[in-house]
Design a protein around this motif. Structure first.
Motif, PDB file in Angstrom:
ATOM      1  N   ALA A 118       0.816  -1.211   0.000  1.00 17.53           N
ATOM      2  CA  ALA A 118       0.000   0.000   0.000  1.00 17.53           C
ATOM      3  C   ALA A 118       0.851   1.262   0.000  1.00 17.53           C
ATOM      4  CB  ALA A 118      -0.928  -0.010   1.221  1.00 17.53           C
ATOM      5  N   GLU A 119       2.008   1.219   0.661  1.00 15.22           N
ATOM      6  CA  GLU A 119       2.857   2.397   0.748  1.00 15.22           C
ATOM      7  C   GLU A 119       3.897   2.460  -0.360  1.00 15.22           C
ATOM      8  OE1 GLU A 119       4.367   2.446   4.748  1.00 15.22           O
ATOM      9  OE2 GLU A 119       2.415   2.985   5.603  1.00 15.22           O
ATOM     10  N   GLY A 120       3.814   1.519  -1.312  1.00  8.97           N
ATOM     11  CA  GLY A 120       4.637   1.600  -2.505  1.00  8.97           C
ATOM     12  C   GLY A 120       6.064   1.119  -2.369  1.00  8.97           C
ATOM     13  N   ARG A 121       6.365   0.347  -1.327  1.00  4.24           N
ATOM     14  CA  ARG A 121       7.733  -0.150  -1.170  1.00  4.24           C
ATOM     15  C   ARG A 121       7.938  -1.507  -1.831  1.00  4.24           C
ATOM     16  NH1 ARG A 121       6.875   2.573   3.731  1.00  4.24           N
ATOM     17  NH2 ARG A 121       5.943   0.736   4.697  1.00  4.24           N
ATOM     18  N   ALA A 122       6.857  -2.165  -2.202  1.00  3.70           N
ATOM     19  CA  ALA A 122       6.950  -3.476  -2.860  1.00  3.70           C
ATOM     20  C   ALA A 122       5.735  -3.665  -3.748  1.00  3.70           C
ATOM     21  CB  ALA A 122       7.037  -4.596  -1.826  1.00  3.70           C
ATOM     22  N   ASP A 123       5.918  -4.468  -4.779  1.00  2.00           N
ATOM     23  CA  ASP A 123       4.807  -4.847  -5.652  1.00  2.00           C
ATOM     24  C   ASP A 123       4.253  -6.208  -5.272  1.00  2.00           C
ATOM     25  OD1 ASP A 123       5.363  -2.509  -7.098  1.00  2.00           O
ATOM     26  OD2 ASP A 123       6.821  -3.575  -8.357  1.00  2.00           O
ATOM     27  N   LEU A 124       5.131  -7.064  -4.758  1.00  2.00           N
ATOM     28  CA  LEU A 124       4.729  -8.395  -4.283  1.00  2.00           C
ATOM     29  C   LEU A 124       5.481  -8.671  -2.997  1.00  2.00           C
ATOM     30  CD1 LEU A 124       3.321 -11.164  -4.609  1.00  2.00           C
ATOM     31  CD2 LEU A 124       5.268 -11.886  -6.030  1.00  2.00           C
ATOM     32  N   MET A 125       4.724  -8.889  -1.917  1.00  2.00           N
ATOM     33  CA  MET A 125       5.329  -9.211  -0.626  1.00  2.00           C
ATOM     34  C   MET A 125       5.126 -10.685  -0.320  1.00  2.00           C
ATOM     35  SD  MET A 125       7.028  -6.905   1.019  1.00  2.00           S
ATOM     36  CE  MET A 125       7.074  -7.748   2.607  1.00  2.00           C
ATOM     37  N   LEU A 126       6.196 -11.328   0.120  1.00  2.00           N
ATOM     38  CA  LEU A 126       6.169 -12.747   0.460  1.00  2.00           C
ATOM     39  C   LEU A 126       6.541 -12.924   1.924  1.00  2.00           C
ATOM     40  CD1 LEU A 126       8.225 -14.083  -2.592  1.00  2.00           C
ATOM     41  CD2 LEU A 126       5.744 -13.892  -2.421  1.00  2.00           C
ATOM     42  N   GLY A 127       5.903 -13.882   2.578  1.00  2.00           N
ATOM     43  CA  GLY A 127       6.268 -14.237   3.942  1.00  2.00           C
ATOM     44  C   GLY A 127       7.305 -15.338   3.928  1.00  2.00           C
ATOM     45  N   ARG A 128       8.490 -15.060   4.453  1.00  2.00           N
ATOM     46  CA  ARG A 128       9.531 -16.081   4.556  1.00  2.00           C
ATOM     47  C   ARG A 128       9.275 -16.907   5.814  1.00  2.00           C
ATOM     48  NH1 ARG A 128      15.697 -15.584   6.703  1.00  2.00           N
ATOM     49  NH2 ARG A 128      16.394 -17.660   6.091  1.00  2.00           N
ATOM     50  N   ARG A 129       9.006 -18.185   5.637  1.00  2.00           N
ATOM     51  CA  ARG A 129       8.638 -19.041   6.760  1.00  2.00           C
ATOM     52  C   ARG A 129       9.821 -19.317   7.691  1.00  2.00           C
ATOM     53  NH1 ARG A 129       6.011 -23.493   2.850  1.00  2.00           N
ATOM     54  NH2 ARG A 129       7.798 -22.720   1.635  1.00  2.00           N
ATOM     55  N   ARG A 130       9.577 -19.087   8.980  1.00  2.00           N
ATOM     56  CA  ARG A 130      10.557 -19.368  10.017  1.00  2.00           C
ATOM     57  C   ARG A 130       9.950 -20.383  10.973  1.00  2.00           C
ATOM     58  NH1 ARG A 130      15.373 -18.080   8.653  1.00  2.00           N
ATOM     59  NH2 ARG A 130      16.047 -17.375  10.715  1.00  2.00           N
ATOM     60  N   PRO A 131      10.384 -21.649  10.907  1.00  2.00           N
ATOM     61  CA  PRO A 131       9.751 -22.730  11.673  1.00  2.00           C
ATOM     62  C   PRO A 131       9.709 -22.462  13.175  1.00  2.00           C
ATOM     63  CG  PRO A 131      11.333 -23.597  10.091  1.00  2.00           C
ATOM     64  CD  PRO A 131      11.531 -22.117  10.117  1.00  2.00           C
ATOM     65  N   GLN A 132       8.561 -22.776  13.765  1.00  2.00           N
ATOM     66  CA  GLN A 132       8.359 -22.621  15.198  1.00  2.00           C
ATOM     67  C   GLN A 132       7.916 -23.977  15.764  1.00  2.00           C
ATOM     68  OE1 GLN A 132       8.760 -19.351  16.633  1.00  2.00           O
ATOM     69  NE2 GLN A 132       9.569 -19.008  14.564  1.00  2.00           N
ATOM     70  N   GLY A 133       8.807 -24.673  16.418  1.00  2.00           N
ATOM     71  CA  GLY A 133       8.438 -25.933  17.036  1.00  2.00           C
ATOM     72  C   GLY A 133       8.721 -27.138  16.159  1.00  2.00           C
ATOM     73  N   GLU A 139      10.611 -10.028   0.709  1.00  2.00           N
ATOM     74  CA  GLU A 139      10.124 -11.021   1.670  1.00  2.00           C
ATOM     75  C   GLU A 139      10.424 -10.552   3.089  1.00  2.00           C
ATOM     76  OE1 GLU A 139      12.008 -14.766   0.936  1.00  2.00           O
ATOM     77  OE2 GLU A 139      14.035 -13.965   1.135  1.00  2.00           O
ATOM     78  N   THR A 140       9.573 -10.990   3.993  1.00  2.00           N
ATOM     79  CA  THR A 140       9.745 -10.669   5.409  1.00  2.00           C
ATOM     80  C   THR A 140       9.481 -11.925   6.219  1.00  2.00           C
ATOM     81  OG1 THR A 140       9.082  -9.135   7.178  1.00  2.00           O
ATOM     82  CG2 THR A 140       7.336  -9.969   5.765  1.00  2.00           C
ATOM     83  N   ASP A 141      10.156 -12.061   7.339  1.00  2.00           N
ATOM     84  CA  ASP A 141      10.032 -13.275   8.149  1.00  2.00           C
ATOM     85  C   ASP A 141       8.643 -13.375   8.788  1.00  2.00           C
ATOM     86  OD1 ASP A 141      12.620 -13.770   7.512  1.00  2.00           O
ATOM     87  OD2 ASP A 141      13.433 -13.448   9.523  1.00  2.00           O
ATOM     88  N   VAL A 142       8.086 -14.590   8.761  1.00  2.00           N
ATOM     89  CA  VAL A 142       6.825 -14.868   9.451  1.00  2.00           C
ATOM     90  C   VAL A 142       6.970 -16.214  10.166  1.00  2.00           C
ATOM     91  CG1 VAL A 142       5.357 -13.544   7.883  1.00  2.00           C
ATOM     92  CG2 VAL A 142       5.824 -15.958   7.388  1.00  2.00           C
ATOM     93  N   PRO A 143       6.414 -16.355  11.370  1.00  2.00           N
ATOM     94  CA  PRO A 143       6.475 -17.641  12.078  1.00  2.00           C
ATOM     95  C   PRO A 143       5.699 -18.716  11.314  1.00  2.00           C
ATOM     96  CG  PRO A 143       5.822 -15.853  13.552  1.00  2.00           C
ATOM     97  CD  PRO A 143       5.738 -15.321  12.159  1.00  2.00           C
ATOM     98  N   TYR A 144       6.245 -19.913  11.314  1.00  2.00           N
ATOM     99  CA  TYR A 144       5.624 -21.049  10.622  1.00  2.00           C
ATOM    100  C   TYR A 144       5.402 -22.163  11.630  1.00  2.00           C
ATOM    101  CZ  TYR A 144       4.768 -24.245   6.685  1.00  2.00           C
ATOM    102  OH  TYR A 144       4.204 -25.118   5.785  1.00  2.00           O
ATOM    103  N   ARG A 145       4.137 -22.432  11.945  1.00  2.00           N
ATOM    104  CA  ARG A 145       3.761 -23.393  12.968  1.00  2.00           C
ATOM    105  C   ARG A 145       3.521 -24.780  12.366  1.00  2.00           C
ATOM    106  NH1 ARG A 145       0.018 -21.913  16.873  1.00  2.00           N
ATOM    107  NH2 ARG A 145      -1.474 -23.211  15.745  1.00  2.00           N
TER     108      ARG A 145
END
Length: 234
Positions: free
Chosen positions: A103-118, A188-194
């Motif tokens: 929305a703020e114009g810093r990316a055209d496609l944002m991806l969540g980079r999975r970071r395993p949790q558990g 891409e930005t880190d996101v927790p992956y359960r």
């Protein structure tokens, strides 16, 4: 869409027998956003449950992750569309951070980079397949992504302009490849992956992972579109 006006966002949730996970997933959809659950032939009542929980439900009888995702994209009406797995491995409550970048114009496609949790959050064979594909993607497009995860956000009209055709496991990769060919800014930005709820239909086994890699290799072998399309308005 301004940075402060992200209330009209559609979240596409491809769904195949996810009745156990749906309550957790849907209660985490950000307030004011619309959950589009694409029932891909569930036999456990997922579609009816999703309706009861307030989601918009779209039926897609053709089996395939890409078929479900694209049907959801076609059903979406918001300016920005998100995608997220429906198995409780990813928290839709994290999507506003991805949407803000678009929305703020810093990316055209944002991806969540999975970071395993558990334990069991991301089986070794699935990680290995992801690494192979990331390397192949880098050679094909120059992108240095570390994950090809299913949590993502982009503008709807721009996504439609990519003319995505894969209806199997290659859909997420085709989106990235065609976006790269069109010159999109992909981040891409880190996101927790359960650990997911229930059994995986795609990468829960070595065989499933092999089929996914096979589908995605076919996508990478496709030549670039003769006419690239920009992510207009970004």
């Amino acid at each position: 869409m301004s940075a402060s006006n992200t209330a009209t966002v559609d979240v596409v949730l491809p769904c195949l027998d996810e009745a156990r996970a749906l309550p957790w997933v849907l209660e985490r959809i950000p307030p004011g956003w619309r959950a589009i659950v694409v029932d891909n032939g569930s036999g456990d009542g997922s579609g009816d449950l999703a309706r009861d929980l307030g989601a918009t439900v779209v039926e897609e009888p053709r089996r395939g992750f890409g078929a479900a995702c694209h049907t959801g994209l076609m059903a979406a009406r918001s300016e920005i569309v998100c995608f997220c797995d429906c198995d409780a491995s990813l928290d839709p409550g994290l999507l506003p951070a991805l949407v803000r970048e678009v929305a703020e114009g810093r990316a055209d496609l944002m991806l969540g980079r999975r970071r395993p949790q558990g334990h069991g959050a991301w089986p070794l064979h699935a990680r290995a397949g992801n690494l192979v594909l990331a390397g192949m993607l880098r050679r094909r497009t120059g992108l240095r992504l570390r994950d090809l995860g299913p949590m993502r956000a982009a503008r709807r009209e721009a996504l439609l302009g990519l003319d995505l055709t894969d209806r199997r496991s290659g859909y997420p990769l085709q989106m990235v490849v065609r976006a790269a060919d069109a010159g999109w800014r992909i981040r891409e930005t880190d996101v927790p992956y359960r650990p997911r709820t229930g059994k995986s239909k795609v990468t829960g086994t070595w065989r499933g992972t092999w089929h996914t890699v096979h589908d995605m290799r076919a996508v990478l072998a496709q030549p670039p579109l003769t006419k690239t399309r920009e992510a207009g308005g970004l």
